[in-house]
Design a protein around this motif. Structure first.
Motif, PDB file in Angstrom:
ATOM      1  N   PRO A   5       0.892  -1.567  -0.260  1.00  0.00           N
ATOM      2  CA  PRO A   5      -0.257  -0.191   0.134  1.00  0.00           C
ATOM      3  C   PRO A   5       0.967   1.301  -0.005  1.00  0.00           C
ATOM      4  CG  PRO A   5       0.446  -0.939   1.989  1.00  0.00           C
ATOM      5  CD  PRO A   5       0.709  -1.858   1.031  1.00  0.00           C
ATOM      6  N   GLU A   6       0.235   2.039  -0.510  1.00  0.00           N
ATOM      7  CA  GLU A   6       1.154   2.875  -1.000  1.00  0.00           C
ATOM      8  C   GLU A   6       0.768   4.787  -0.590  1.00  0.00           C
ATOM      9  OE1 GLU A   6       4.059   6.178  -2.226  1.00  0.00           O
ATOM     10  OE2 GLU A   6       4.249   4.388  -1.163  1.00  0.00           O
ATOM     11  N   LYS A   7      -0.107   5.273  -0.836  1.00  0.00           N
ATOM     12  CA  LYS A   7      -1.080   6.701  -0.694  1.00  0.00           C
ATOM     13  C   LYS A   7      -2.129   6.312  -0.174  1.00  0.00           C
ATOM     14  CE  LYS A   7       2.812   9.595  -1.834  1.00  0.00           C
ATOM     15  NZ  LYS A   7       3.477   8.529  -2.832  1.00  0.00           N
ATOM     16  N   VAL A   8      -2.823   7.355   0.800  1.00  0.00           N
ATOM     17  CA  VAL A   8      -3.728   7.466   1.191  1.00  0.00           C
ATOM     18  C   VAL A   8      -5.336   8.688   1.065  1.00  0.00           C
ATOM     19  CG1 VAL A   8      -3.892   5.721   2.071  1.00  0.00           C
ATOM     20  CG2 VAL A   8      -3.066   7.658   3.206  1.00  0.00           C
ATOM     21  N   PHE A   9      -5.963   8.528   1.060  1.00  0.00           N
ATOM     22  CA  PHE A   9      -6.418   9.567   1.344  1.00  0.00           C
ATOM     23  C   PHE A   9      -7.067  10.154   2.212  1.00  0.00           C
ATOM     24  CE2 PHE A   9     -10.640  12.982   0.809  1.00  0.00           C
ATOM     25  CZ  PHE A   9      -9.423  14.080  -0.497  1.00  0.00           C
ATOM     26  N   GLY A  10      -6.398  11.284   2.730  1.00  0.00           N
ATOM     27  CA  GLY A  10      -6.896  11.479   4.781  1.00  0.00           C
ATOM     28  C   GLY A  10      -7.311  12.791   4.692  1.00  0.00           C
ATOM     29  N   VAL A  11      -8.655  12.627   5.911  1.00  0.00           N
ATOM     30  CA  VAL A  11      -9.156  13.893   6.801  1.00  0.00           C
ATOM     31  C   VAL A  11      -8.865  13.971   7.803  1.00  0.00           C
ATOM     32  CG1 VAL A  11     -10.851  14.209   4.161  1.00  0.00           C
ATOM     33  CG2 VAL A  11     -11.402  12.752   6.880  1.00  0.00           C
ATOM     34  N   SER A  12      -8.988  15.243   8.545  1.00  0.00           N
ATOM     35  CA  SER A  12      -9.277  14.923   9.707  1.00  0.00           C
ATOM     36  C   SER A  12     -10.644  14.285  10.138  1.00  0.00           C
ATOM     37  CB  SER A  12      -9.503  16.476  10.627  1.00  0.00           C
ATOM     38  OG  SER A  12     -10.036  16.981  10.063  1.00  0.00           O
ATOM     39  N   LYS A  13     -10.298  13.769  11.385  1.00  0.00           N
ATOM     40  CA  LYS A  13     -11.715  12.264  12.114  1.00  0.00           C
ATOM     41  C   LYS A  13     -12.576  13.958  12.440  1.00  0.00           C
ATOM     42  CE  LYS A  13     -13.538  10.057  15.154  1.00  0.00           C
ATOM     43  NZ  LYS A  13     -14.865  10.152  15.814  1.00  0.00           N
ATOM     44  N   GLU A  14     -12.366  14.898  12.547  1.00  0.00           N
ATOM     45  CA  GLU A  14     -13.385  15.901  12.917  1.00  0.00           C
ATOM     46  C   GLU A  14     -13.930  16.790  11.916  1.00  0.00           C
ATOM     47  OE1 GLU A  14     -13.479  20.944  15.254  1.00  0.00           O
ATOM     48  OE2 GLU A  14     -11.644  19.811  13.934  1.00  0.00           O
ATOM     49  N   TRP A  15     -13.324  16.429  10.865  1.00  0.00           N
ATOM     50  CA  TRP A  15     -14.043  17.163   9.535  1.00  0.00           C
ATOM     51  C   TRP A  15     -15.300  16.001   8.923  1.00  0.00           C
ATOM     52  CZ3 TRP A  15     -14.066  14.834   4.925  1.00  0.00           C
ATOM     53  CH2 TRP A  15     -14.799  16.009   3.547  1.00  0.00           C
ATOM     54  N   ALA A  16     -14.623  14.365   9.883  1.00  0.00           N
ATOM     55  CA  ALA A  16     -15.107  13.453   8.912  1.00  0.00           C
ATOM     56  C   ALA A  16     -16.528  13.072   9.466  1.00  0.00           C
ATOM     57  CB  ALA A  16     -14.482  12.306   8.787  1.00  0.00           C
ATOM     58  N   ASP A  17     -16.677  13.674  10.909  1.00  0.00           N
ATOM     59  CA  ASP A  17     -17.357  14.331  11.466  1.00  0.00           C
ATOM     60  C   ASP A  17     -18.659  14.485  10.958  1.00  0.00           C
ATOM     61  OD1 ASP A  17     -16.649  11.600  12.865  1.00  0.00           O
ATOM     62  OD2 ASP A  17     -16.112  12.333  15.156  1.00  0.00           O
ATOM     63  N   LYS A  18     -18.330  15.562  10.655  1.00  0.00           N
ATOM     64  CA  LYS A  18     -19.075  16.583  10.368  1.00  0.00           C
ATOM     65  C   LYS A  18     -19.623  17.237   9.700  1.00  0.00           C
ATOM     66  CE  LYS A  18     -18.741  22.326  10.668  1.00  0.00           C
ATOM     67  NZ  LYS A  18     -17.567  23.870  10.586  1.00  0.00           N
ATOM     68  N   TYR A  19     -18.875  16.245   7.947  1.00  0.00           N
ATOM     69  CA  TYR A  19     -19.626  16.343   6.819  1.00  0.00           C
ATOM     70  C   TYR A  19     -19.313  14.301   6.339  1.00  0.00           C
ATOM     71  CZ  TYR A  19     -17.990  21.080   7.205  1.00  0.00           C
ATOM     72  OH  TYR A  19     -17.451  22.362   7.127  1.00  0.00           O
ATOM     73  N   PRO A  20     -20.510  13.842   7.216  1.00  0.00           N
ATOM     74  CA  PRO A  20     -20.357  12.456   7.016  1.00  0.00           C
ATOM     75  C   PRO A  20     -20.812  12.250   5.681  1.00  0.00           C
ATOM     76  CG  PRO A  20     -22.124  12.763   8.636  1.00  0.00           C
ATOM     77  CD  PRO A  20     -21.488  14.322   8.233  1.00  0.00           C
ATOM     78  N   ASN A  21     -21.828  12.342   4.443  1.00  0.00           N
ATOM     79  CA  ASN A  21     -22.629  12.568   3.163  1.00  0.00           C
ATOM     80  C   ASN A  21     -21.252  12.602   2.394  1.00  0.00           C
ATOM     81  OD1 ASN A  21     -24.208  11.415   4.657  1.00  0.00           O
ATOM     82  ND2 ASN A  21     -25.548  13.377   4.324  1.00  0.00           N
ATOM     83  N   THR A  22     -20.530  14.057   3.552  1.00  0.00           N
ATOM     84  CA  THR A  22     -19.575  14.356   1.641  1.00  0.00           C
ATOM     85  C   THR A  22     -18.559  13.457   1.775  1.00  0.00           C
ATOM     86  OG1 THR A  22     -20.332  16.669   2.285  1.00  0.00           O
ATOM     87  CG2 THR A  22     -17.970  16.727   1.162  1.00  0.00           C
ATOM     88  N   HIS A  23     -18.482  13.096   2.343  1.00  0.00           N
ATOM     89  CA  HIS A  23     -17.060  12.134   2.367  1.00  0.00           C
ATOM     90  C   HIS A  23     -17.099  10.996   2.094  1.00  0.00           C
ATOM     91  CE1 HIS A  23     -14.008   9.620   5.704  1.00  0.00           C
ATOM     92  NE2 HIS A  23     -13.281  10.040   4.255  1.00  0.00           N
ATOM     93  N   ILE A  24     -18.311  10.238   2.254  1.00  0.00           N
ATOM     94  CA  ILE A  24     -18.484   9.520   1.514  1.00  0.00           C
ATOM     95  C   ILE A  24     -18.938   9.495  -0.349  1.00  0.00           C
ATOM     96  CG2 ILE A  24     -20.628   7.716   0.854  1.00  0.00           C
ATOM     97  CD1 ILE A  24     -21.345   8.059   3.994  1.00  0.00           C
ATOM     98  N   ARG A  25     -19.410  10.634  -0.121  1.00  0.00           N
ATOM     99  CA  ARG A  25     -19.207  11.336  -1.689  1.00  0.00           C
ATOM    100  C   ARG A  25     -17.984  11.742  -2.283  1.00  0.00           C
ATOM    101  NH1 ARG A  25     -24.425  11.876  -3.708  1.00  0.00           N
ATOM    102  NH2 ARG A  25     -26.315  12.312  -2.647  1.00  0.00           N
ATOM    103  N   VAL A  26     -16.976  11.906  -1.791  1.00  0.00           N
ATOM    104  CA  VAL A  26     -15.692  11.551  -2.385  1.00  0.00           C
ATOM    105  C   VAL A  26     -14.536  10.206  -2.397  1.00  0.00           C
ATOM    106  CG1 VAL A  26     -13.512  12.835  -1.106  1.00  0.00           C
ATOM    107  CG2 VAL A  26     -15.680  14.056  -1.398  1.00  0.00           C
ATOM    108  N   VAL A  27     -15.483   9.766  -1.565  1.00  0.00           N
ATOM    109  CA  VAL A  27     -14.981   8.765  -1.201  1.00  0.00           C
ATOM    110  C   VAL A  27     -15.261   7.755  -2.554  1.00  0.00           C
ATOM    111  CG1 VAL A  27     -14.196   5.847  -0.500  1.00  0.00           C
ATOM    112  CG2 VAL A  27     -14.223   8.051   0.605  1.00  0.00           C
TER     113      VAL A  27
END
Length: 445
Positions: free
Chosen positions: A251-273
């Motif tokens: 495994p090489e790179k990942v897409f990272g976000v802060s836990k706080e951001w993921a908790d605040k914008y769950p639908n946005t995060h799923i759509r990004v993925v």
């Protein structure tokens, strides 16, 4: 699928529809490397727009700046080294809870040495029909390093960041050949990573690697593409081994976000993925048929900005070692096949074992600790939600993904390492204890 599993699967697919994005305008960061490709493709192919997201993608000066800007909210997320969310979450260097729900790629790095060092290594490299036999082990570098030591000269090499895959791959390769890459001792304020070192490793940003080696500041480096092939094109160095040859399909790179951001914008995060899964699929589709187009995208100045010819050397399934020695390496860059995008706990744990091996984790931890950190940082639950949405929409098939009903997050024990050792993510301490060079048990540097 059994009837029960099939019924459960269809229930999950028919769950409540995914809500609208809580945040539509987003800014993502990246470093100028070819493995940022899923971000560029998701943008250029309008996969982000399909999710109601309006994204700006911005190159960052180095990995530290990129991480700091995700932590302070200037960036919504970023292309990250696999070790960065883990290192930040356990407080090595920077303390912040970063998570990842998407692995960006497998493989993609190599180790390059200067022409002078290659000439000194070459007599120790086995040859067949006039060509070096690959993989080239660090055993052939050891006499060179020993000669430097005997003359009282430091042997310097570059890697991109203390918690980078490149640091751990370079260390793994060196140690497998009997060359000690040095320890960290953060508990004593020593973050140089050079305690007891035969080879002195230091940080150099990826695009600066070739020029730094040409200047003689370092004698070799581990970096992602296109900066190994750039050394070949410029005639200043020789890539001696790819990370695929050090650990197959690492495994090489990942897409990272802060836990706080993921908790605040769950639908946005799923759509990004979702958008990035589609991009990864596009990159590997039809036996890499889209890679020529991907090369043109990456060559743009706002992305990698290197010559198309240099980028194509590795992105289209070949790799040039010594000038003119071009070999087929179809899996040099993998973005989707082999479940490349799935965030496996066992991948996280491997990086943590290497942090402990080299002293970045300063004391022995129980196996349960490794599992706990992996679950805090790697989020296959978010990935699975995004994947099921894509299946429901008919954009991908269930067969394109792991079986989410039975997936444990652990790959089977892996054996494809250059030193022949076996890695089982469920027993990290037993794995660490196998190494001849490295901290084990309750040892400290």
């Amino acid at each position: 699928m059994s009837g029960v599993v099939s019924a459960l699967f269809s229930m999950t697919l028919n769950a409540a529809p995914l809500g609208l994005p809580e945040k539509e305008e987003l800014k993502f960061g990246f470093i100028k490397l070819t493995d940022m490709a899923p971000l560029a493709v998701a943008y250029e192919k309008r996969f982000f727009e399909d999710e109601g997201l309006y994204v700006t993608i911005e190159a960052q000066a180095n990995w530290k700046v990129l991480l700091d800007r995700v932590i302070d909210g200037q960036l919504d997320g970023a292309h990250m080294l696999a070790g960065q969310p883990l290192g930040a979450t356990i407080g090595f260097g920077t303390q912040a809870h970063i998570i990842t729900a998407f692995s960006m790629d497998l493989n993609g790095n190599a180790i390059t040495v200067s022409n002078d060092i290659w000439q000194q290594m070459k007599p120790h490299v086995p040859h067949e029909n006039g060509k070096p036999i690959h993989p080239i082990k660090a055993d052939s570098l050891k006499p060179v390093v020993d000669d430097f030591k005997a003359k009282g000269k430091p042997f310097k090499m570059g890697m991109v960041f203390p918690v980078s895959t490149h640091n751990y791959e370079l260390r793994y390769w060196l140690a497998a050949g009997g060359i000690h890459p040095g320890y960290y001792a953060p508990q004593n304020g020593d973050t140089s990573g050079q305690i007891n070192a035969d080879a002195l490793l230091s940080v150099t940003p990826p695009p600066q690697m070739p020029a730094t080696m040409e200047a003689g500041t370092i004698f070799g480096y581990c970096v992602g593409e296109p900066w190994n092939q750039q050394a070949v094109f410029k005639g200043i160095g020789v890539p001696v081994i790819t990370d695929y040859e050090i650990w197959k399909n690492n495994p090489e790179k990942v897409f990272g976000v802060s836990k706080e951001w993921a908790d605040k914008y769950p639908n946005t995060h799923i759509r990004v993925v979702k958008a990035m899964i589609r991009a990864a699929m596009w990159l590997d589709a039809n036996n890499n048929a889209n890679r020529a187009e991907a090369v043109k995208i990456l060559a743009k100045s706002q992305y990698v900005g290197a010559d198309e010819e240099v980028i194509a050397n590795s992105m289209t399934g070949t790799f040039e070692y010594e000038k003119g020695d071009i070999r087929d390496v179809p899996d040099f860059n993998v973005f989707f096949r082999y479940n490349a995008t799935y965030p496996y706990y066992s991948d996280a744990i491997w990086y943590l074992t290497q942090m402990r091996r080299w002293g970045q984790i300063s004391e022995q931890k129980p196996d349960s600790w490794y599992m706990d950190i992996a679950k805090q940082v790697y989020r296959p639950d978010i990935y699975a939600t995004a994947a099921k949405e894509l299946i429901k929409e008919g954009k991908l098939k269930a067969a394109d993904f792991p079986d989410f009903a039975t997936e444990s997050g652990f790959k089977p024990a892996q054996v494809d390492f250059i030193d022949g050792l076996t890695y089982d993510g469920k027993t990290p301490n037993a794995y660490i204890d196998q190494f001849k060079i490295g901290l084990k048990g309750n040892e400290k540097p």
